[in-house]
Scaffold this motif. Sequence first.
Motif, short mmCIF file in Angstrom:
data_model
loop_
_atom_site.label_atom_id
_atom_site.label_comp_id
_atom_site.label_asym_id
_atom_site.label_seq_id
_atom_site.Cartn_x
_atom_site.Cartn_y
_atom_site.Cartn_z
N GLU A 85 0.83 -1.20 0.00
CA GLU A 85 0.00 0.00 0.00
C GLU A 85 0.87 1.26 0.00
O GLU A 85 0.60 2.20 -0.75
CB GLU A 85 -0.93 0.00 1.22
N ILE A 86 1.89 1.28 0.82
CA ILE A 86 2.79 2.44 0.88
C ILE A 86 3.47 2.64 -0.47
O ILE A 86 3.48 3.76 -1.02
CB ILE A 86 3.84 2.27 2.00
N ASN A 87 4.02 1.58 -1.02
CA ASN A 87 4.72 1.69 -2.31
C ASN A 87 3.78 2.14 -3.42
O ASN A 87 4.14 2.96 -4.26
CB ASN A 87 5.40 0.36 -2.66
N PHE A 88 2.53 1.61 -3.42
CA PHE A 88 1.56 1.98 -4.44
C PHE A 88 1.18 3.45 -4.30
O PHE A 88 1.09 4.17 -5.30
CB PHE A 88 0.33 1.07 -4.33
N ALA A 89 0.93 3.90 -3.08
CA ALA A 89 0.57 5.32 -2.85
C ALA A 89 1.68 6.25 -3.35
O ALA A 89 1.41 7.26 -4.01
CB ALA A 89 0.29 5.57 -1.37
N LEU A 90 2.90 5.90 -3.04
CA LEU A 90 4.02 6.74 -3.47
C LEU A 90 4.22 6.67 -4.98
O LEU A 90 4.51 7.68 -5.62
CB LEU A 90 5.29 6.35 -2.72
N LEU A 91 4.05 5.49 -5.56
CA LEU A 91 4.13 5.33 -7.01
C LEU A 91 3.09 6.21 -7.71
O LEU A 91 3.37 6.84 -8.73
CB LEU A 91 3.91 3.86 -7.39
N LYS A 92 1.89 6.25 -7.15
CA LYS A 92 0.80 7.05 -7.72
C LYS A 92 0.89 8.53 -7.34
O LYS A 92 0.01 9.32 -7.68
CB LYS A 92 -0.56 6.49 -7.28
N LYS A 93 1.95 8.88 -6.60
CA LYS A 93 2.20 10.26 -6.18
C LYS A 93 1.04 10.86 -5.38
O LYS A 93 0.67 12.03 -5.54
CB LYS A 93 2.55 11.14 -7.38
N LYS A 94 0.47 10.04 -4.50
CA LYS A 94 -0.60 10.51 -3.63
C LYS A 94 0.00 11.38 -2.52
O LYS A 94 1.07 11.08 -2.00
CB LYS A 94 -1.32 9.32 -2.99
N PRO A 95 -0.66 12.47 -2.16
CA PRO A 95 -0.23 13.20 -0.97
C PRO A 95 -0.19 12.21 0.19
O PRO A 95 -1.15 11.47 0.41
CB PRO A 95 -1.30 14.27 -0.79
N PHE A 96 0.91 12.19 0.91
CA PHE A 96 1.20 11.07 1.81
C PHE A 96 1.81 11.58 3.10
O PHE A 96 2.66 12.47 3.08
CB PHE A 96 2.20 10.14 1.10
N GLU A 102 5.41 3.92 16.98
CA GLU A 102 6.35 3.33 17.95
C GLU A 102 7.75 3.39 17.35
O GLU A 102 7.89 3.54 16.13
CB GLU A 102 5.97 1.88 18.26
N PRO A 103 8.78 3.30 18.17
CA PRO A 103 10.14 3.26 17.60
C PRO A 103 10.25 2.02 16.69
O PRO A 103 9.80 0.94 17.04
CB PRO A 103 11.04 3.11 18.82
N VAL A 104 10.82 2.22 15.51
CA VAL A 104 10.93 1.13 14.53
C VAL A 104 12.32 1.13 13.90
O VAL A 104 13.01 2.14 13.89
CB VAL A 104 9.89 1.25 13.40
N VAL A 105 12.68 -0.03 13.39
CA VAL A 105 13.88 -0.17 12.58
C VAL A 105 13.40 -0.48 11.17
O VAL A 105 12.77 -1.51 10.95
CB VAL A 105 14.79 -1.30 13.11
N MET A 106 13.67 0.42 10.25
CA MET A 106 13.21 0.24 8.88
C MET A 106 14.30 -0.37 8.02
O MET A 106 15.49 -0.12 8.24
CB MET A 106 12.84 1.60 8.26
N SER A 107 13.86 -1.15 7.03
CA SER A 107 14.81 -1.61 6.02
C SER A 107 15.30 -0.38 5.26
O SER A 107 14.64 0.67 5.26
CB SER A 107 14.13 -2.59 5.05
N LEU A 108 16.42 -0.49 4.61
CA LEU A 108 16.95 0.65 3.87
C LEU A 108 15.98 1.09 2.77
O LEU A 108 15.80 2.28 2.54
CB LEU A 108 18.31 0.31 3.26
N GLY A 109 15.34 0.12 2.13
CA GLY A 109 14.38 0.46 1.07
C GLY A 109 13.20 1.25 1.59
O GLY A 109 12.78 2.23 0.99
N MET A 110 12.63 0.81 2.71
CA MET A 110 11.49 1.54 3.28
C MET A 110 11.92 2.89 3.81
O MET A 110 11.22 3.88 3.65
CB MET A 110 10.81 0.70 4.36
N GLU A 111 13.09 2.93 4.42
CA GLU A 111 13.61 4.22 4.90
C GLU A 111 13.76 5.19 3.73
O GLU A 111 13.40 6.36 3.83
CB GLU A 111 14.95 4.00 5.60
N MET A 112 14.26 4.68 2.61
CA MET A 112 14.41 5.53 1.42
C MET A 112 13.04 5.99 0.93
O MET A 112 12.86 7.17 0.61
CB MET A 112 15.14 4.77 0.31
N GLN A 113 12.06 5.08 0.87
CA GLN A 113 10.72 5.44 0.41
C GLN A 113 10.10 6.53 1.27
O GLN A 113 9.54 7.49 0.77
CB GLN A 113 9.79 4.22 0.45
N LEU A 114 10.18 6.37 2.59
CA LEU A 114 9.50 7.29 3.50
C LEU A 114 10.27 8.58 3.77
O LEU A 114 9.70 9.55 4.26
CB LEU A 114 9.18 6.58 4.81
#
Length: 168
Positions: A85-96, A102-114
Amino acid sequence: MRRCSVKPYEGGEKYIFVSYCHKDKKHVFPIIEQLAYDGYRVWYDEGIDPGSEWPEIIARHLNGCAACIAFISENSLNSHNCRREINFALLKKKPFISVVIEPVVMSLGMEMQLSATQSIFKYTLSTEVEFFKKLYDAKFLVDCFGTPDSSVVISKPEDYENDKFRGL
């Protein structure tokens, strides 16, 4: 099992798509309820008919939304559906906007996306008032504002403490 008191929006006006992991409903449902109470049109995945093609319904609502709020947690980061859902929203350039609950550890890919989008680190804020002020400062949400719904019952996270959810 307790359910959110907000019926997902199904009209023709602009609305917010909410991406979340069901395991985080105790954090997310009270926010959805407050958004609706305050007048925002919100769609989330409660009430999808059994036997429906879940990806088609999610993609249709995400593609049609005017804004997307993604709730970020360890649960959501480990959910293939939330990540899609996150990747699709960003791909479609939705205001996001991402709301980190909570404190999280993101993968590098998700960190880059967000990293390119606005985030609110809710768990660092002192009060709900402070959180909603920051959230409502996101100018693109104004397009999703309609009529406040005083009939919405706003739950508390502890209202969901004893629920046993086996799912997403």
